[in-house]
Design a protein around this motif. Structure first.
Motif: not given
Length: 187
Positions: A55-68
């Motif tokens: 859909a051309g959207r990004f992954v939510p911040d909370d998921v990305t922050n946790s992975i990083v």
């Protein structure tokens, strides 16, 4: 060195991140690579990410922050890293600042690859053809560019205010861009 590389999708961040990381003996940490591996393995995260990317959207911040945060806690990132594709939002900038502060460290520099949008669209369409990336249609690419400009480009101003931003011309041959980055880093 603790670095971030910014630029729109298709600016050449992954290519340059790999080269810089090799030269500095630090890991290049790409959230995109982490997400693609999950998509390939059809994990729960991968299926969620695949739907968002389509859909051309990004992954939510909370998921990305946790992975990083989990990735930065690994031994190979203790003495430095290069983040590619993170942070993308002001909330992620705050989260990264908090992560680094917990460990008594901070960023050294933020590199921004400056490129022409039409050139990037062309690059991504060629890459989609070569690599068979279903999510890289022209409409989706242009939507990603719009989202990048809206959500991620303001990070440049934040890092400029902190005195960390170094803009690098991302147009031209790969080796030329690598040389510009090396000059910018003094490495």
């Amino acid at each position: 060195m603790r670095l971030i590389i910014l630029g729109p999708p298709g600016a050449g961040k992954g290519t340059q991140a790999s080269r810089i990381a090799d030269r500095l003996s630090i890991p290049a940490i790409s959230t995109g690579d982490i997400f693609r591996a999950n998509i390939k393995n059809e994990t729960e995260l991968g299926l969620q990410v695949k739907e968002l990317l389509a859909a051309g959207r990004f992954v939510p911040d909370d998921v990305t922050n946790s992975i990083v945060e989990n990735r930065l806690a690994e031994d190979d990132a203790r003495n430095g890293f290069l983040l590619d594709g993170y942070p993308r939002t002001l909330e992620q900038v705050r989260a990264l600042d908090d992560m680094l502060a917990k460990h008594g460290t901070e960023l050294d520099k933020v590199l921004e690859l400056v490129v022409d949008v039409d050139e990037v669209v062309g690059r991504l369409l060629r890459r989609a053809e070569i690599e068979g990336r279903e999510d890289d249609t022209e409409d989706v690419i242009r939507e990603r560019m719009r989202v990048y400009t809206e959500e991620t480009a303001p990070l440049s101003a934040v890092y400029r205010e902190k005195g960390l931003l170094v803009e690098v011309d991302g147009m031209g041959e790969v080796d030329e861009i690598t040389a510009r980055i090396s000059d910018a880093l003094g490495a």
